[in-house]
Design a protein around this motif. Sequence first.
Motif, mmCIF file in Angstrom:
data_model
loop_
_atom_site.group_PDB
_atom_site.id
_atom_site.type_symbol
_atom_site.label_atom_id
_atom_site.label_comp_id
_atom_site.label_asym_id
_atom_site.label_seq_id
_atom_site.Cartn_x
_atom_site.Cartn_y
_atom_site.Cartn_z
ATOM 1 N N GLY A 1 -6.361 1.933 -10.034
ATOM 2 C CA GLY A 1 -5.156 1.214 -9.643
ATOM 3 C C GLY A 1 -4.580 0.362 -10.753
ATOM 4 O O GLY A 1 -3.468 -0.169 -10.618
ATOM 5 N N LEU B 1 -5.907 0.964 -5.520
ATOM 6 C CA LEU B 1 -4.772 1.893 -5.398
ATOM 7 C C LEU B 1 -3.588 1.237 -4.689
ATOM 8 O O LEU B 1 -2.441 1.635 -4.872
ATOM 9 C CB LEU B 1 -5.205 3.149 -4.642
ATOM 10 C CG LEU B 1 -6.173 4.085 -5.375
ATOM 11 C CD1 LEU B 1 -6.536 5.262 -4.486
ATOM 12 C CD2 LEU B 1 -5.564 4.587 -6.671
ATOM 13 N N LEU C 1 -0.505 -0.038 -6.837
ATOM 14 C CA LEU C 1 0.388 0.852 -7.592
ATOM 15 C C LEU C 1 1.824 0.649 -7.126
ATOM 16 O O LEU C 1 2.290 1.248 -6.160
ATOM 17 C CB LEU C 1 -0.057 2.310 -7.409
ATOM 18 C CG LEU C 1 -1.450 2.632 -7.981
ATOM 19 C CD1 LEU C 1 -1.845 4.050 -7.627
ATOM 20 C CD2 LEU C 1 -1.468 2.440 -9.492
ATOM 21 N N LEU D 1 0.964 9.702 -3.275
ATOM 22 C CA LEU D 1 -0.485 9.517 -3.407
ATOM 23 C C LEU D 1 -1.157 10.494 -2.457
ATOM 24 O O LEU D 1 -1.076 10.356 -1.248
ATOM 25 C CB LEU D 1 -0.879 8.079 -3.061
ATOM 26 C CG LEU D 1 -2.387 7.793 -3.016
ATOM 27 C CD1 LEU D 1 -3.019 8.030 -4.379
ATOM 28 C CD2 LEU D 1 -2.648 6.357 -2.554
#
Length: 946
Positions: free
Chosen positions: A480, A503, A506, A512
Amino acid sequence: MMSYVPLLLLSCFLFYHFHAISCNSNTDREALLSFKSQVTDPKNALSGWSIHSNHCTWYGVTCSKLENRVQSLNLTGLSLSGILPPHLSNLTFLHSLDLSNNTFHGRIPASFANLSSLQNLSLARNRLEGEIPTQLGNLRHLSFLQISVNNFSGNFPSSIFNISSLVFLSVTENKLTGKLPNNFGNFLPNLMILYLATNMFEGVIPNSISNASHLQEIDLANNEFTGPIPLFCNLKNLTHLILGNNSISSTTSLNFQFFNSLRDSTQLQILMINDNLLAGELPKSFANLSSNLQHFCVANNNLTGTIPQGMKKFQNLISLSFENNYFTGELPSEIGALNNLQQLVIHHNRLSGDIPDIFGNLTSLFNLAMGNNQLSGRIHPSIGQCKKLNYLDVSKNRLGGTVPDEIFQLSSLIMLYLAGNSLQGPLPPMVGTMKQLEDVDISDNQLSGNIPVEIEECLNLKWLTMERNRFNGSIPTKIGNLASLETLDLSLNSLTGDIPESLGKLEYIQNLNLSFNHLEGKIPTKGVFTNLTKFDLRGNNQLCSLSKEIVQNLGVLPCVVGKKKRRILLPTILAIVGAAALFISLLFLFWTMKKKRKERKTLVSSDPFRGLSQNITYGDIRIATNNFAAENLIGKGGFGSVYKGVFSFSTGETVTLAVKVLDLQESKACKSFNAECEALKNVRHRNLVKVITSCSSLDYKGEEFKALVMQFKPNGNLDFKIHQGDEESGSLLTLMQRLNIAIDVASALEYLHHDCDPPIAHCDLKPANVLLDENMTAHVVDFGLARFLYQNPSEKQSSTLGLKGSIGYIAPEYGFGSKASTEGDVYSFGILLLEMFTGKRPTDEMFKEGLSLNKFVSSMDENEVVKVAADRRLIEDYEYSTQSSNSDDHSSGFDSNTRWLHKAEECIADVIRVGLSCTVDQPKERWNMRKALSKLQATKNSMLSF
């Protein structure tokens, strides 16, 4: 007294002369002051233009020394704006006017034509518009005309093409229309620079352009020129020839003439003929181009054949572009000798063979694009010598082996595309040293091992796609930290562990995808995970969530919270239920195995495909085709692709079958699938390809997937055998083989038309839809356009597809809206027969302007048909035998072989007569398939009895 007269006259003359000079000089001053008053001058560049100073001292003004007349006005790049004042036309001594790189708008005043002494006119890079005044053609001394990068429109005045003094002409980047005169080069004998690019010029580029023999640079790109590619003979000073992005056409023969015409252009540095309609092969004379060549581009055409040899002579070559064509064969290894090469772009062709080890000397290379070919072998470690490489694309080939570590030593690499190959092994940790990397696509390979944690150091990454590999282990916890990521796709791997909380940070992520792995634990709830449209977590059955929205929309389990007893209770209950289910399943399995043990031999022997599950899944097909690998692709059509697949029987045996995968992006693919299933559900014939089963399910992305599993025919399709078979490889079809195939196809159609209730029209018969088994028996396939021909109009047809078929094989009445019929199939069969025995496709270039394959053949008498139209390969064997017998002086053998030759010619003539009888224009006058089959069988019997 008389002595004062001459002096008086001289004084008068001088007074009037200087008075005239003063008046004319004042005219120039007034014209300039009027110009200043009508333009906006944000930089105050014209502030020194004062009535109290000599205008010849003003900024940008140059005058003649004797008469103070303005000869040059150069005001380029001063951000001046406004309209062009017509008063400038009063500068009648003006030789040069340069107002380029400003923001003038409006039109060019027609009065500029009064600048009769003008030699240089530059108005480039402004905002001028409207039509260019025809009167500019009156500037007979003009040698330099530069009006590019404006908004001029309308027809370019042909009068300007008559200015024989022109040396430089540039009108690039406008909206000009018109055609070039046929005698263009005759009018401009002194022209050296011709820039007409990025307009809307049309028509044919005349060959007379070569008559302007002093031409050095020609740029006609980005227009609408049509017709054959022009020839550029005798242009010995030519350095730039740019014809890209037009609609210019060619053939192999014309390509030869074109390159040959440039033989004398020994100074040529740039040749760009990309984005046209060029066809045919590049000739060997390509190697005769100038050794000074720096840029060569034939991209985005329809060129075929191999890339010509002889490239090592071009030691000055900087850019080489062959992309988006149909080149075949191997990549010439001599490219490795081009030390100065910076760009090698050959993607989207049909190149094959191993990638040669060419990279050791290409130390200046910064762009290498080789994707979408059929290249095999491995990526050579010598690619590490290309230290300046920014862009590397070898995706969608057939490459194997490991990814060389040397790739990850290319610190300048920005984009790396390795997807769609069979690359194996791990991703090396040194990937973290690639600080410039922005795009990485290594999907659709067989890469394995852990995702290296060092990838977190690639802080510029925007696009990271690693799906459909064999990566395992956990997702790096700090991934991330790649703050620039817009796409991260790790789907369809074997990743385990938790989803990293990082993550969620982001900020710029748009996609994703972590689906179809073995991830577990709680789904994060912050950042990107608050937007369900941006992530995909399907196929991870051990994930849970505390978010009701995620639970409801993604179908994951809610995470268990509460007391310890409650957390223990659920696993205990699940374990007990699971154990009970397992025990019952084992008992049932034991009972069924015992019951079926006696039946197994009979079951397998009665139907060789009985062991194959009728409820076949996407996963079964994916495994059988090796993830739809390129090497298993055996055909492609309008509604999908056909792959070879190896399936496992319940008995442990394997069988090779064909899988037709529907392209559901095509709007009518589903209807084609349904039509084919319906048509083949109840038909059985030895010359029809048998469908074993079908698959209608979801793929691993949750998208709809449809496929048909059919018998595999190892000898490919008839189209390939007719047009690409050769005697050396043993793939050439003999006369008897073709006759047998014709009978097989006729038998299949006769069954569909006369023995099925209701009758079935295939509607897409062509050689590509005829498959050949190991015994060269023909089988008709592809019923995606088939129609049931009900006798009762009230009965509904099972297929509602709009009738199409394939160009060249469609019956003429279909073009007028006629319904599907057996007569339409008969016409297609007749064309197929003629193609088989003439070797000519109905779409051949020779068939145009009303001429078709059947009209071509029907225009000849029987003798001409055999001698001229027939495929000579069919009877060459007989001719060879006759000649051999004759050379050995065996008269009886000679007579026998001569009779064989005559019999072969008679057979061909009989078959072609059947083809012509099936392709007459009126449907009711065509033979039906029963009669056509009978005649073909009689022809075969005649050959056998002989």
